[in-house]
Design an enzyme around this catalytic site. Structure first.
Site, PDB file in Angstrom:
ATOM      1  N   GLU A   1     -24.375 -10.780 -71.126  1.00  8.85           N
ATOM      2  CA  GLU A   1     -23.540 -10.732 -72.340  1.00  8.85           C
ATOM      3  C   GLU A   1     -22.143 -11.292 -72.061  1.00  8.85           C
ATOM      4  OE1 GLU A   1     -24.539  -6.481 -72.923  1.00  8.85           O
ATOM      5  OE2 GLU A   1     -24.924  -7.042 -74.996  1.00  8.85           O
TER       6      GLU A   1
ATOM      7  N   GLU B   1     -31.993  -3.992 -70.829  1.00 11.86           N
ATOM      8  CA  GLU B   1     -31.570  -2.678 -71.327  1.00 11.86           C
ATOM      9  C   GLU B   1     -32.744  -1.830 -71.785  1.00 11.86           C
ATOM     10  OE1 GLU B   1     -29.993  -5.482 -71.900  1.00 11.86           O
ATOM     11  OE2 GLU B   1     -27.820  -5.208 -71.814  1.00 11.86           O
TER      12      GLU B   1
HETATM   13  N1  3HC Z   1     -25.339  -0.166 -62.404  1.00  7.70           N
HETATM   14  C1  3HC Z   1     -25.125   0.598 -61.326  1.00  7.70           C
HETATM   15  N2  3HC Z   1     -25.786   0.442 -60.154  1.00  7.70           N
HETATM   16  C2  3HC Z   1     -26.673  -0.553 -60.091  1.00  7.70           C
HETATM   17  C3  3HC Z   1     -26.938  -1.391 -61.181  1.00  7.70           C
HETATM   18  C4  3HC Z   1     -26.213  -1.180 -62.383  1.00  7.70           C
HETATM   19  N3  3HC Z   1     -26.390  -1.933 -63.471  1.00  7.70           N
HETATM   20  N4  3HC Z   1     -27.878  -2.274 -60.814  1.00  7.70           N
HETATM   21  C5  3HC Z   1     -28.178  -1.998 -59.543  1.00  7.70           C
HETATM   22  N5  3HC Z   1     -27.457  -0.959 -59.106  1.00  7.70           N
HETATM   23  C6  3HC Z   1     -27.479  -0.374 -57.770  1.00  7.70           C
HETATM   24  C7  3HC Z   1     -28.797   0.291 -57.430  1.00  7.70           C
HETATM   25  O1  3HC Z   1     -28.839   1.613 -57.893  1.00  7.70           O
HETATM   26  C8  3HC Z   1     -28.802   0.204 -55.927  1.00  7.70           C
HETATM   27  O2  3HC Z   1     -27.945   1.215 -55.453  1.00  7.70           O
HETATM   28  P1  3HC Z   1     -28.278   1.933 -54.064  1.00  7.70           P
HETATM   29  O3  3HC Z   1     -28.255   0.856 -53.023  1.00  7.70           O
HETATM   30  O4  3HC Z   1     -27.216   2.948 -53.932  1.00  7.70           O
HETATM   31  O5  3HC Z   1     -29.659   2.520 -54.240  1.00  7.70           O
HETATM   32  C9  3HC Z   1     -28.105  -1.126 -55.651  1.00  7.70           C
HETATM   33  O6  3HC Z   1     -27.370  -1.431 -56.834  1.00  7.70           O
HETATM   34  C10 3HC Z   1     -29.057  -2.264 -55.365  1.00  7.70           C
HETATM   35  O7  3HC Z   1     -30.044  -2.283 -56.400  1.00  7.70           O
HETATM   36  P2  3HC Z   1     -31.591  -2.475 -56.065  1.00  7.70           P
HETATM   37  O8  3HC Z   1     -31.973  -1.591 -54.943  1.00  7.70           O
HETATM   38  O9  3HC Z   1     -32.305  -2.329 -57.347  1.00  7.70           O
HETATM   39  O10 3HC Z   1     -31.581  -3.979 -55.538  1.00  7.70           O
HETATM   40  P3  3HC Z   1     -32.561  -5.160 -55.895  1.00  7.70           P
HETATM   41  O11 3HC Z   1     -32.052  -6.341 -55.179  1.00  7.70           O
HETATM   42  O12 3HC Z   1     -33.971  -4.735 -55.685  1.00  7.70           O
HETATM   43  O13 3HC Z   1     -32.404  -5.395 -57.485  1.00  7.70           O
HETATM   44  C11 3HC Z   1     -31.276  -5.758 -59.563  1.00  7.70           C
HETATM   45  C12 3HC Z   1     -31.190  -5.813 -58.018  1.00  7.70           C
HETATM   46  C13 3HC Z   1     -32.297  -6.784 -60.056  1.00  7.70           C
HETATM   47  C14 3HC Z   1     -29.926  -6.087 -60.094  1.00  7.70           C
HETATM   48  C15 3HC Z   1     -31.735  -4.347 -60.006  1.00  7.70           C
HETATM   49  O14 3HC Z   1     -30.921  -3.394 -59.350  1.00  7.70           O
HETATM   50  C16 3HC Z   1     -31.652  -4.096 -61.471  1.00  7.70           C
HETATM   51  O15 3HC Z   1     -32.533  -4.451 -62.197  1.00  7.70           O
HETATM   52  N6  3HC Z   1     -30.559  -3.428 -61.907  1.00  7.70           N
HETATM   53  C17 3HC Z   1     -30.410  -2.961 -63.252  1.00  7.70           C
HETATM   54  C18 3HC Z   1     -29.943  -4.044 -64.157  1.00  7.70           C
HETATM   55  C19 3HC Z   1     -29.778  -3.502 -65.549  1.00  7.70           C
HETATM   56  O16 3HC Z   1     -30.570  -2.734 -66.054  1.00  7.70           O
HETATM   57  N7  3HC Z   1     -28.704  -3.942 -66.213  1.00  7.70           N
HETATM   58  C20 3HC Z   1     -28.405  -3.504 -67.536  1.00  7.70           C
HETATM   59  C21 3HC Z   1     -27.475  -2.349 -67.453  1.00  7.70           C
HETATM   60  S1  3HC Z   1     -27.148  -1.646 -69.032  1.00  7.70           S
HETATM   61  C22 3HC Z   1     -26.027  -2.712 -69.734  1.00  7.70           C
HETATM   62  O17 3HC Z   1     -25.661  -3.692 -69.155  1.00  7.70           O
HETATM   63  C23 3HC Z   1     -25.527  -2.291 -71.055  1.00  7.70           C
HETATM   64  C24 3HC Z   1     -24.818  -3.400 -71.752  1.00  7.70           C
HETATM   65  O18 3HC Z   1     -25.704  -4.029 -72.637  1.00  7.70           O
HETATM   66  C25 3HC Z   1     -23.676  -2.872 -72.511  1.00  7.70           C
END
Ligand code: 3HC
Ligand code: NAI
Length: 681
Positions: free
Chosen positions: A102, A122
């Protein structure tokens, strides 16, 4: 980080590990943008991340905390960037997800690496994009692409999105120079700079699209409020700009405080937690390059495919040439169908198949770093196989069994090296299902466990550690649940009532439809094997045995609990099944009574909760959240309900405990009531 490249200010996002948009990062970006705005020497800006991430979006750990509300809020930051009097270009590498994408959409230009992964995930957290994603994306990429990305949550690569209208340019390398060039170009062209908000959507087309999509929602999607909210937000994209943003925000906030989103966020962190072994077990994993798989049946072939996909060399060993050929055929057919469906390049499939070494020669085992046994579920057969493995595997090789229920120690004791033995319980289809139970035997060495967990990650699985107890975590809980569902048949419910109540709760399938699908004979065989050791005072429901005796083994024989005409399940059970069930009730002296959908759901869930508490107390599961991950990943439990433990924690405790005692009375002799405090305190 802020630095000048000629007249372009480059702002590098640096919030490891994934550049989540925490309050601090938002503040730093806003300050850097302001600095660039005020510097007369600056003509344009580039926002860039690092190799792994442009940004993974909002910082989910901040949800529900005051930090999330710290200014600038994400929406404010994006409005600031959009209104910047100098052009802002996003340079996308690694992931650009959720709020991260975004952020890019609010910029005036976007350049991406071919390999960058862009998405709005999301939905996986029970949310909709809340910072303009539902408003800007359809304006830039059209309604279909926008909905596909928002609904699936799946990221697409820069290369896939090259023609989508989302990106100005896609490059194979040299991202920063390309972004600098784009910023300079936009600066030269001068204001007004391209803004998604300046485009409008035809309200008639939007409404038509949205109502068509509403009709296409699946029953499971309809159970999750975020799916309808996505369509409502898209519908608002036809309104004027401030109204669309306002409506999106309103829906986002409603969802954020919903129990479904809380459950999904809990699952997100529980999945990541499951992979982290408690400190004492944090040993160095052994190196694994070559895996040997013994038994090329349903599971062996599936495990071989995921090991090949992960780049490992695979020795596939069978007892005879015919079985080996069948197994090899399974692997070949898989790759052929992937290539035919355009999901895999022929060269990649050929390279994977070239790493497969099919064999009936046990001396090949010496090459393996890790051996996975996937032969018939029969202790004597497995014990014989492990004696042979012990004779042929090299010292230091890790030896695993894929048993579903058998005692890993009883298998390990057949070898001279029980410390090298563990369970690796894959789920079917093994190349699809993410869950992997890593079973710790009494003697399993720490580095062997660490190797099992590391292999799980290499295979892109979700490894969960479990102790060595009947059924480990998943099958043990599933058994308790299925047993309770069988009791409900005798008490008064029909199979379709149980199945539909549980589907209405969100389970992918009800227990009797599942049983028919996997074949009733598996359970029948196991029941017969256990008959001698069964306590005759236990409540035992013989309905399944009677169905099997009549040749009703499930889908494969055209009938089980249900009958199947032309392969399709008829909705209600037939007279034969109802007779068997009614007689079972009579024999137990039960007057059949109606069970409501709520009764059925609660009792089935309580059965899971009870065994979850027992498993935790027995130390089979290390954490309550691991149990929820296993049920959601391996057994179709709705992730948006969080899992049985999460569900239990949302209930009134006194009522839960009281219902558990009622259930114990209904379940008869031998039912062990757990102390729920292990889950609820
Ligand atoms: N917020 C906070 N922490 C996050 C995060 C996020 N969005 N995304 C990843 N992390 C953290 C994980 O919890 C993990 O923490 P840890 O090492 O303490 O366990 C660390 O980052 C690494 O993450 P992964 O172990 O999952 O690492 P990968 O390399 O396997 O994957 C990733 C990376 C593809 C970025 C995956 O973490 C992921 O899919 N993250 C979520 C992304 C997401 O859902 N984003 C949308 C958030 S909601 C939003 O943006 C609302 C907006 O529309 C207003
Ligand atoms: P399967 O019957 O499809 O395959 C077993 C294979 O092992 C056969 O091809 C057979 O020829 C081979 N085999 C038997 N004895 C052998 C020996 N001595 N040496 C070499 N090969 C031998 O069975 P499936 O379904 O693949 O199950 C295998 C194991 O995986 C079982 O322990 C089962 O409990 C477990 N499992 C099965 C799941 C499923 O859904 N099918 C799910 C999870 C685990």
């Amino acid at each position: 980080m802020y630095e000048l490249h000629g007249t372009i200010a480059v702002i590098t996002l640096n919030n490891p590990p994934v550049n989540s948009l925490s309050a601090a990062l938002r503040q730093h970006i806003a300050a850097a943008v302001r600095q660039a705005e005020l510097d007369p020497a600056v003509t344009g800006l580039v926002l860039i991340g690092h190799t792994k991430a442009f940004s993974a979006g909002a910082d989910v750990t901040e949800f529900g905390t005051p930090l999330q509300l710290a200014e600038p809020m994400l929406g404010q930051l994006l409005a600031h960037i959009e209104a910047c009097p100098k052009p802002v270009v996003a340079a996308l590498s690694g992931v650009a997800l959720g709020g991260g994408l975004e952020l890019a959409l609010a910029c005036h230009g976007r350049v991406a690496l071919e390999t960058a992964r862009l998405g709005l995930p999301e939905i996986n957290l029970g949310l909709i994009p809340g910072a303009g994603g539902t408003q800007r994306l359809p304006r830039l990429a059209g309604l279909s692409t926008a909905l596909a990305m928002i609904q699936s949550g799946a990221p697409q690569t820069g290369k896939q999105l090259a023609e989508s209208g989302l990106l100005d340019q896609v490059v194979a390398e040299d991202l920063l120079p390309a972004a600098l060039q784009r910023a300079a170009e936009l600066a030269r062209l001068g204001a007004p700079f391209p803004q998604a908000r300046e485009r409008s959507l035809d309200p008639v087309l939007v409404q038509k699209f949205v109502s068509e999509q509403q009709d296409k929602l699946t029953p499971r999607q309809r159970l999750q409020s975020a799916y309808t909210a996505q369509l409502e937000a898209l519908s608002a994209a036809a309104s004027d700009w401030p109204e669309g943003l306002r409506r999106e925000r309103e829906l986002f906030l409603q969802l954020q405080s919903s129990s479904q989103s809380q459950a999904l966020r809990y699952q997100f962190f529980a999945e990541r937690e499951a992979g982290k072994l408690p400190v004492v077990w944090q040993a160095e994993p052994r190196a694994v390059h070559t895996v040997a798989i013994i038994g090329a049946g349903t599971m062996g072939a599936g495990i071989a495919i995921c090991a090949l996909n992960a780049g490992l060399r695979v020795i596939l060993l069978e007892q005879d040439d015919a079985a080996l050929q069948r197994g090899q055929q399974r692997v070949t057919e898989h790759y052929q169908s992937r290539v035919q469906a355009g999901k895999m390049k022929a060269t990649v499939a050929a390279a994977a198949e070239a790493r497969l070494v099919p064999s009936t020669d046990w001396t090949q085992l010496v090459q393996a770093d890790l051996v996975i046994e996937a032969v018939f579920e029969d202790l004597a057969v497995k014990q014989e196989v492990f004696k042979k493995i012990d004779a042929h595997a090299r010292p230091g090789a890790v030896l695993a069994t894929n048993t579903s229920y058998l005692d890993v120690d009883a298998i390990a004791h057949m070898t001279q090296r029980p410390a090298d033995v563990l369970g690796l319980h894959f789920f079917s289809p093994a190349n699809v299902m993410k869950l992997l139970e890593v079973v710790r035997g009494t003697h399993t060495a720490a580095d062997v466990l660490a190797t099992g967990m590391a292999l799980g990650k290499t295979l892109k699985k979700l490894p969960v550690l479990t102790g060595n107890a009947f059924g480990f975590i998943g099958n043990r809980i599933y058994n308790a649940y299925r047993k309770q569902c069988e009791f409900m048949l005798e008490d008064g419910a029909w199979p379709e009532e149980v199945d539909s109540a549980l589907q209405a709760f969100g389970l992918a399938m009800g227990p009797f439809a599942v049983a028919d699908l996997s074949g009733l004979d598996i359970a029948w065989r196991m029941r017969k094997a256990q008959a001698a050791s069964r306590d005759p005072r236990e409540r035992y429901v013989a309905i399944l045995d009677q169905l099997c005796e009549q040749g009703r083994l499930g889908r494969k024989t055209g009938a089980g609990y249900y009958s199947y005409s032309a392969g399709r399940q008829v909705k209600t059970t037939d007279a034969v099944v109802r007779d068997i069930i009614t007689q079972a009730s009579t024999q137990r002296g039960i007057t059949r009574h109606t069970l409501t959908a709520t009764d059925i759901q609660r009792r089935a869930l309580l059965a899971m909760v009870n065994d979850a508490a027992l498993l935790l107390a027995e130390g089979v599961a290390s954490r309550a959240s691991d149990i929820d991950v296993v049920l959601a990943q391996g057994y179709g439990f709705p992730r948006w309900e969080g899992g049985p433990v999460f569900w239990a924690r949302q209930q009134d405790r006194a009522a839960l405990e009281q219902d558990l005692h009622t259930m114990a009375a209904q379940s008869g002799h031998g039912f062990k009531v757990a102390d729920l405090s292990v889950l609820l305190d």
